[in-house]
Design a protein around this motif. Sequence first.
Motif, short mmCIF file in Angstrom:
data_model
loop_
_atom_site.label_atom_id
_atom_site.label_comp_id
_atom_site.label_asym_id
_atom_site.label_seq_id
_atom_site.Cartn_x
_atom_site.Cartn_y
_atom_site.Cartn_z
N ASP A 1 33.09 19.83 25.65
CA ASP A 1 32.20 20.25 26.57
C ASP A 1 30.88 20.52 26.32
O ASP A 1 30.36 20.50 25.24
CB ASP A 1 32.31 22.34 26.29
N GLU B 1 22.86 30.52 19.49
CA GLU B 1 23.95 30.16 19.22
C GLU B 1 24.57 31.60 19.67
O GLU B 1 24.09 32.47 20.16
CB GLU B 1 23.88 30.38 17.36
N ASP C 1 28.18 23.34 24.96
CA ASP C 1 28.30 23.48 23.66
C ASP C 1 27.69 22.47 22.77
O ASP C 1 27.78 23.21 21.94
CB ASP C 1 30.68 24.13 23.41
N LYS C 2 27.90 21.37 22.47
CA LYS C 2 27.57 20.62 22.34
C LYS C 2 26.02 19.91 21.84
O LYS C 2 25.51 19.79 21.01
CB LYS C 2 28.44 19.37 22.60
N TYR D 1 23.67 21.57 30.75
CA TYR D 1 24.43 22.82 30.19
C TYR D 1 24.96 22.58 31.11
O TYR D 1 26.03 23.82 31.14
CB TYR D 1 22.82 23.71 30.06
N ARG E 1 23.60 22.96 22.51
CA ARG E 1 23.45 24.03 22.15
C ARG E 1 23.96 24.44 20.75
O ARG E 1 22.77 24.71 19.71
CB ARG E 1 24.38 25.31 22.71
N LYS E 2 25.07 23.22 20.35
CA LYS E 2 25.01 22.82 18.39
C LYS E 2 24.19 22.53 18.31
O LYS E 2 24.05 23.25 17.05
CB LYS E 2 26.81 21.95 18.34
#
Length: 1050
Positions: free
Chosen positions: A833, A609, A836-837, A823, A839-840
């Motif tokens: 992004d 995160e 971010d999508k 990424y 990694r979330k």
Amino acid sequence: MPLVTPLSPTTLSTDPHTYLHTELYSRRKDYLTPAQIRIKVGTWNVASLAVEREIREWIRDCEGESAPYSHRKRPSRTSRTIGELLDEARDRLQELGLSKDKDKGSIDLYVIALQEIVDVTAPENYLRPTDSKIPLNWKAHVQAMLPTGYKLIASPQLIGLLLLVYASPKVYPSISSISSSTVGTGLMGYVGNKGATGVRIVLGETTRLVIINCHLAAFQNGTDRRNYDHSEILRRMAFDKVKRDVLAGFPPDGNINAPMTNEKEPMDKADLIIWTGDLNYRIDLPNDDIRNALESFVPLEFPPSVPSEGPASPASFTSPKAFNFSKPSSEREESLDYTIRSLLAHDQLYKQQVQGKSFIGYKEGKITFLPTYKYDVGTLGVFDSSEKKRGPSYCDRVLWRMKDEDEPTAQDQEAKTNSENRSASSFETIRSGTAPHKDTSEVTPIPTPQLNVIRRPRATTLTVEDEDGEDLIVSPSDNILPHLPLPPEKEEESEDVAPESFPQNATVSSSSKSNLKLELLTYTSHQSVRASDHKPVTAIFNLTFPTVNNELKSEVYAEVAKEVDRIENERRPVVTVIIDREGEVSSPARSDYRDEDMNISLGEVHLCELVEKKITIANTGLVPAKCRFKKRPIIEEELGEEMEAISKPWLYVDFDSDHSNGGKAMVQGVELEPGEIVTVYLNVLIKMSDVSLLQKLNDGEQRLEDILVLHVENGRDIFLPVNGVWMQSCFGRSLQELVMIPEGVGGARAFFAAEKRRENIEGQMKEAKYSAPRELYRITENLLNRVKSIVEEDLEKEDGVEKQKWYADVGWPFVRETWGLQYDVDEDETGEDTADKRRKLLVRIQEYLSQDKEFEFEKWSMEDGYTMEDIVEVTAECLTGFLESLKGRVIPKGLYEMVMKGGAGGSKEAEKVLEALPTSASPIHANVFIYLTGFISEMLATLSPSSPIPPTPLTRTSTTDTVASSKSSTNPSNRSSMIKSTARHALLKQRLAGHFAEVMMYKPPPVTSEKGKTAGNRDSMLLGRTNTVIREKKGDEERRRAFLVHFLQF
């Protein structure tokens, strides 16, 4: 609180970061407060007898939580049991002054030192592992005897030696850096039939306390060997290094830049040593003389007191009518004290201390009890009545030594002189049979027999007795001390000479340097314990020591930091730092930073995160200000090497895009005109590939704490503490840890939480709950089921599968290049992004795994628009990271060479690795390896359908269909399709095997040629060598992949 040393710009000319911590160290007395604990030390040689049930008789005796025995209501004599008789005996012994205990408060530390819990004379006990049930049985009995809440913090064992240390709930949180060690000094100087066990703890972050339980060499004439054993224990006993050193986390000299080493810490680092056990030192007087001197003071037995099977067996008892105890008179007590003083004048231990040969600097309390060795088992006071008739001695002792102890005051010296005078007087008394008194004209006889000290000539052959009563014949020419020459013979003295110094009768030791004070409250033996040939000995201490007050320390730290900032602010230029606090109103910090909290809190930090914090730097001066973050020595986690960096590896610092050029601005800094501002971004991202850091965060060896130093050229440095709270994860752990997490406790996060970690490790992590981690089962099952759903759905489509991602991109969903959500792509079709999508979703999967929750893929898909392919890709990445972060990997380092041979050889060589895996690592590793190879095989079968083109519907008879099928197989189109399918299957197999081989097996670290540089960065003239290294590495990859292919079944 005022500063100890006034600060000035000159004093801060050195590294401000170092100066800040040095100044904090110099003010340590401002945040150290005194604390006091009570320690009870008990030692007992149990003679390899099963006497665990007798532990309460002496450990919990007279501790205040129950009424003294003398105040108990006694039952009638006609109905008394043996236990009640022992209670009454104990009452009478206390009245006689033979069992004294001043302790009426609670005990904070119990130290129980046991010797000979197994027969140390039996070779099988030190040639093979000791039966584990024996120490477990002792621990169970001791734990049951102690009050509720006491915890066993250390239990080192060396064959017959067992040292148990228990801490009360009050003192347990203040104990840290627990380390145990053992030293064998027996046969050949190293076998553990004799030796010592030791425990080192740190109290209150300041005080090293070392506790030693020893069993030294036996025999009346073994003094030199006992001295040798003591010196070997001192030389070889070592403990793990205290990383956060004494005195509030700083090295003793205050030098925070001193390099840390992995060397062990010797005993001389201890602030206080408590040394107990069976020291085996004897009394250098004839046996008969000792017995005659003590005869009138030994308590009488329960009549009758006749051993049933000799002196080594418990005595038989009949219910007595009454005890033959008499009230001690003052004259009798005085006579007993004189007798003990006279005997101790010939004690070997005291004589060795006076001569400076052993236990130098150790103190001992006043001995007021009878010798503790050797008695007939089962008797109160019958000295050894066997054929050997061993002489009574004070073998069992409790001593201590304090580092940097203060010199005795004049009052102490006078008390010591009086004690020695009384002892010298008692020495003369025991020879003349009279008691000393003030009036020398009258001599009052006392009922103490005269000691006739007989000097015996040296024998040509020594007959000595071993521990189990057998004779050992030792020639004087044989040296019983290994590696030491025989001492020169001395002429026998014809007369007894009183020793120069008598027992110290110490009660208090203190050190003003370390603010320690040790007070002896009780030092006694327990004569009523009859289960062994030794009597237990206990000592009770009050220990006063300094402990860190974290609130005061924070105040001192803030004061020093603010004062440093104030002085630095007197230099120009001046910048102001504004911390952007989420949910709070940001306010600029004044130039002196008074009443300003400059701490940058990252909050909770989860694996993968991204946590971002912003600070704004403004030039509030009148001249341009050039500022940059200052570098300092940092330990690189992966290679363990020191490097120069502005922050620890987990913290990323960068200026905004208007002022930075990549990372160039971080090195050269930025120049701000008056009134200009710049934004600094602090990012924390702990990735799955940060294996070493991840494992240390989980284990508590690393914390998310750092201090940034913002350097303003020709100005003052600003210190910005940064800290975050790491949230425990199931990633970065060993297979052994994961399989021991029970279901329903909240997963790895709750199980390994900092406040529960020690309790769970001691309580629950004793046996595996599963054959493989539940997290692995959950993630692989979800991944396989969803891939099957995608493939089955695409196979039913009329347009075929050639254009589907799982078919066209061979290696999907594990190969990074085949992912849809990348990424390094800024935005997807919706404008979001993609990094971010992705990694979330990755964080969600990891969080649910760490908290033992069921995945909610459908909910996440509806809320955030994830496709089925997105979920599969991120789940595959999560599985890869889980395997890569395992401690030791599935196939550990010890089998690496066998893996290389298996990859280069055939199936037989590969099978040898699987056969060796359960013993070289553990059965859990073998289970996981077999499970994963099955998973990869099933995934390979799922992603390799037998026919990529849907077959033609059947419309003819079975015979015709068979012929048609035979003809169609020869069709050039179908043959080409089959060849293509076979080639794709082979490629897929190689890619999957290569991918999982890199994360399942140990890999050697990258080859380095210079500090901080890989071999590929060398000069061009070394290109040939660089190419060789690359080819070797590539060959290793191929062998690892080939090894794994042997186990894939499809």
